[in-house]
Design a protein around this motif. Structure first.
Motif, PDB file in Angstrom:
ATOM      1  N   ALA A  72       0.845  -1.194   0.000  1.00 18.84           N
ATOM      2  CA  ALA A  72       0.000   0.000   0.000  1.00 18.84           C
ATOM      3  C   ALA A  72       0.880   1.244   0.000  1.00 18.84           C
ATOM      4  O   ALA A  72       1.953   1.260   0.582  1.00 18.84           O
ATOM      5  N   VAL A  73       0.418   2.272  -0.656  1.00 19.29           N
ATOM      6  CA  VAL A  73       1.143   3.531  -0.720  1.00 19.29           C
ATOM      7  C   VAL A  73       0.513   4.492   0.273  1.00 19.29           C
ATOM      8  O   VAL A  73      -0.711   4.672   0.293  1.00 19.29           O
ATOM      9  N   ARG A  74       1.355   5.075   1.084  1.00 17.37           N
ATOM     10  CA  ARG A  74       0.834   6.040   2.061  1.00 17.37           C
ATOM     11  C   ARG A  74       0.234   7.226   1.323  1.00 17.37           C
ATOM     12  O   ARG A  74       0.718   7.627   0.263  1.00 17.37           O
ATOM     13  N   PRO A  75      -0.808   7.829   1.864  1.00 16.03           N
ATOM     14  CA  PRO A  75      -1.451   8.961   1.178  1.00 16.03           C
ATOM     15  C   PRO A  75      -0.544  10.184   1.050  1.00 16.03           C
ATOM     16  O   PRO A  75      -0.713  10.985   0.131  1.00 16.03           O
ATOM     17  N   ASP A  76       0.433  10.327   1.924  1.00 23.17           N
ATOM     18  CA  ASP A  76       1.321  11.485   1.852  1.00 23.17           C
ATOM     19  C   ASP A  76       2.646  11.158   1.159  1.00 23.17           C
ATOM     20  O   ASP A  76       3.592  11.936   1.240  1.00 23.17           O
ATOM     21  N   ALA A  77       2.728   9.998   0.471  1.00 20.48           N
ATOM     22  CA  ALA A  77       3.960   9.597  -0.200  1.00 20.48           C
ATOM     23  C   ALA A  77       4.190  10.436  -1.457  1.00 20.48           C
ATOM     24  O   ALA A  77       3.237  10.846  -2.129  1.00 20.48           O
ATOM     25  N   LEU A  78       5.441  10.681  -1.749  1.00 16.52           N
ATOM     26  CA  LEU A  78       5.818  11.409  -2.962  1.00 16.52           C
ATOM     27  C   LEU A  78       5.960  10.401  -4.098  1.00 16.52           C
ATOM     28  O   LEU A  78       6.714   9.436  -3.993  1.00 16.52           O
ATOM     29  N   VAL A  79       5.213  10.589  -5.160  1.00 14.93           N
ATOM     30  CA  VAL A  79       5.262   9.687  -6.309  1.00 14.93           C
ATOM     31  C   VAL A  79       5.682  10.500  -7.518  1.00 14.93           C
ATOM     32  O   VAL A  79       5.055  11.506  -7.852  1.00 14.93           O
ATOM     33  N   LEU A  80       6.753  10.058  -8.179  1.00 15.06           N
ATOM     34  CA  LEU A  80       7.202  10.726  -9.394  1.00 15.06           C
ATOM     35  C   LEU A  80       6.342  10.268 -10.556  1.00 15.06           C
ATOM     36  O   LEU A  80       6.112   9.076 -10.738  1.00 15.06           O
ATOM     37  N   THR A  81       5.868  11.200 -11.334  1.00 15.56           N
ATOM     38  CA  THR A  81       5.016  10.865 -12.470  1.00 15.56           C
ATOM     39  C   THR A  81       5.735  11.161 -13.773  1.00 15.56           C
ATOM     40  O   THR A  81       6.630  12.005 -13.843  1.00 15.56           O
ATOM     41  N   CYS A  82       5.300  10.463 -14.802  1.00 13.16           N
ATOM     42  CA  CYS A  82       5.835  10.665 -16.144  1.00 13.16           C
ATOM     43  C   CYS A  82       5.470  12.076 -16.597  1.00 13.16           C
ATOM     44  O   CYS A  82       4.328  12.502 -16.459  1.00 13.16           O
ATOM     45  N   GLU A  83       6.435  12.779 -17.147  1.00 14.24           N
ATOM     46  CA  GLU A  83       6.195  14.154 -17.575  1.00 14.24           C
ATOM     47  C   GLU A  83       5.513  14.223 -18.934  1.00 14.24           C
ATOM     48  O   GLU A  83       5.192  15.301 -19.417  1.00 14.24           O
ATOM     49  N   ILE A  84       5.255  13.063 -19.552  1.00  8.99           N
ATOM     50  CA  ILE A  84       4.574  13.030 -20.834  1.00  8.99           C
ATOM     51  C   ILE A  84       3.105  12.657 -20.654  1.00  8.99           C
ATOM     52  O   ILE A  84       2.211  13.340 -21.130  1.00  8.99           O
ATOM     53  N   CYS A  85       2.857  11.563 -19.908  1.00 13.77           N
ATOM     54  CA  CYS A  85       1.480  11.056 -19.803  1.00 13.77           C
ATOM     55  C   CYS A  85       0.941  11.028 -18.367  1.00 13.77           C
ATOM     56  O   CYS A  85      -0.201  10.656 -18.164  1.00 13.77           O
ATOM     57  N   ARG A  86       1.732  11.363 -17.392  1.00 15.38           N
ATOM     58  CA  ARG A  86       1.343  11.449 -15.976  1.00 15.38           C
ATOM     59  C   ARG A  86       1.112  10.106 -15.291  1.00 15.38           C
ATOM     60  O   ARG A  86       0.524  10.056 -14.239  1.00 15.38           O
ATOM     61  N   ARG A  87       1.591   8.996 -15.874  1.00 17.15           N
ATOM     62  CA  ARG A  87       1.587   7.718 -15.162  1.00 17.15           C
ATOM     63  C   ARG A  87       2.742   7.736 -14.169  1.00 17.15           C
ATOM     64  O   ARG A  87       3.561   8.648 -14.169  1.00 17.15           O
ATOM     65  N   ILE A  88       2.867   6.675 -13.370  1.00 22.23           N
ATOM     66  CA  ILE A  88       3.976   6.588 -12.421  1.00 22.23           C
ATOM     67  C   ILE A  88       5.273   6.379 -13.199  1.00 22.23           C
ATOM     68  O   ILE A  88       5.374   5.486 -14.041  1.00 22.23           O
ATOM     69  N   ALA A  89       6.260   7.205 -12.918  1.00 24.56           N
ATOM     70  CA  ALA A  89       7.536   7.151 -13.642  1.00 24.56           C
ATOM     71  C   ALA A  89       8.404   6.024 -13.092  1.00 24.56           C
ATOM     72  O   ALA A  89       8.406   5.743 -11.892  1.00 24.56           O
ATOM     73  N   CYS A  90       9.142   5.379 -13.991  1.00 22.79           N
ATOM     74  CA  CYS A  90      10.040   4.303 -13.578  1.00 22.79           C
ATOM     75  C   CYS A  90      11.470   4.533 -14.068  1.00 22.79           C
ATOM     76  O   CYS A  90      12.361   3.774 -13.737  1.00 22.79           O
ATOM     77  N   ALA A  91      11.675   5.562 -14.871  1.00 24.15           N
ATOM     78  CA  ALA A  91      13.009   5.817 -15.430  1.00 24.15           C
ATOM     79  C   ALA A  91      13.157   7.303 -15.738  1.00 24.15           C
ATOM     80  O   ALA A  91      12.212   8.071 -15.634  1.00 24.15           O
ATOM     81  N   LYS A  92      14.373   7.653 -16.116  1.00 19.94           N
ATOM     82  CA  LYS A  92      14.678   9.035 -16.489  1.00 19.94           C
ATOM     83  C   LYS A  92      15.327   9.001 -17.863  1.00 19.94           C
ATOM     84  O   LYS A  92      16.220   8.196 -18.102  1.00 19.94           O
ATOM     85  N   CYS A  93      14.849   9.841 -18.767  1.00 19.24           N
ATOM     86  CA  CYS A  93      15.421   9.898 -20.107  1.00 19.24           C
ATOM     87  C   CYS A  93      16.871  10.366 -20.006  1.00 19.24           C
ATOM     88  O   CYS A  93      17.163  11.371 -19.360  1.00 19.24           O
ATOM     89  N   GLY A  94      17.771   9.630 -20.645  1.00 18.31           N
ATOM     90  CA  GLY A  94      19.183   9.980 -20.583  1.00 18.31           C
ATOM     91  C   GLY A  94      19.545  11.181 -21.432  1.00 18.31           C
ATOM     92  O   GLY A  94      20.625  11.745 -21.293  1.00 18.31           O
ATOM     93  N   VAL A  95      18.644  11.613 -22.309  1.00 18.15           N
ATOM     94  CA  VAL A  95      18.927  12.750 -23.180  1.00 18.15           C
ATOM     95  C   VAL A  95      18.501  14.050 -22.511  1.00 18.15           C
ATOM     96  O   VAL A  95      19.288  14.961 -22.329  1.00 18.15           O
ATOM     97  N   CYS A  96      17.216  14.124 -22.130  1.00 21.26           N
ATOM     98  CA  CYS A  96      16.695  15.392 -21.602  1.00 21.26           C
ATOM     99  C   CYS A  96      16.418  15.354 -20.099  1.00 21.26           C
ATOM    100  O   CYS A  96      15.987  16.349 -19.526  1.00 21.26           O
ATOM    101  N   GLN A  97      16.661  14.218 -19.461  1.00 20.03           N
ATOM    102  CA  GLN A  97      16.552  14.071 -18.006  1.00 20.03           C
ATOM    103  C   GLN A  97      15.139  14.257 -17.454  1.00 20.03           C
ATOM    104  O   GLN A  97      14.979  14.652 -16.315  1.00 20.03           O
ATOM    105  N   ILE A  98      14.109  13.966 -18.249  1.00 22.13           N
ATOM    106  CA  ILE A  98      12.754  14.045 -17.705  1.00 22.13           C
ATOM    107  C   ILE A  98      12.344  12.657 -17.218  1.00 22.13           C
ATOM    108  O   ILE A  98      12.858  11.643 -17.685  1.00 22.13           O
TER     109      ILE A  98
END
Length: 108
Positions: A5-31
């Motif tokens: 379970a994810v705590r309600p106050d947890a910080l979740v990084l989202t994809c900067e393109i589609c807003r899903r949960i992010a799992c990686a960082k682009c090596g070119v533009c660092q998003i």
């Protein structure tokens, strides 16, 4: 909290393109990008339209293994045939002579 379970106050990084949960960082533009956007071209801040590049140790390990195998084969070839062209030609001629003799004896 139940497991997974994810705590309600947890910080979740989202994809900067589609807003899903992010799992990686682009090596070119660092998003931050998600698993789906890793396979789609995008444009980042200050960068033109490009395919994402995600660094992974999986491929570097595979490349290192392939390079080691190639070096081992090269070392084996040098040990078997010799380093210079003349020694390789002599070893090949000897191999062909032995193979021909084995073929002739097996035919009897």
């Amino acid at each position: 909290q139940p497991d997974g379970a994810v705590r309600p106050d947890a910080l979740v990084l989202t994809c900067e393109i589609c807003r899903r949960i992010a799992c990686a960082k682009c090596g070119v533009c660092q998003i931050n990008i998600c698993a789906f956007c890793k396979f789609k071209p995008h444009s980042g801040p200050g960068f033109s339209y490009h395919w994402p590049f995600v660094q992974s140790s999986k491929f570097s390990v595979k490349i290192a293994k392939m390079q080691k195998e190639r070096e081992d084969k090269h070392r084996q070839r040098i040990l078997w045939y010799g380093e210079d062209d003349e020694a390789r030609a002599q070893a090949r001629a000897e191999f062909l002579r032995v193979a021909q003799a084995a073929r002739e004896t097996s035919g009897d």
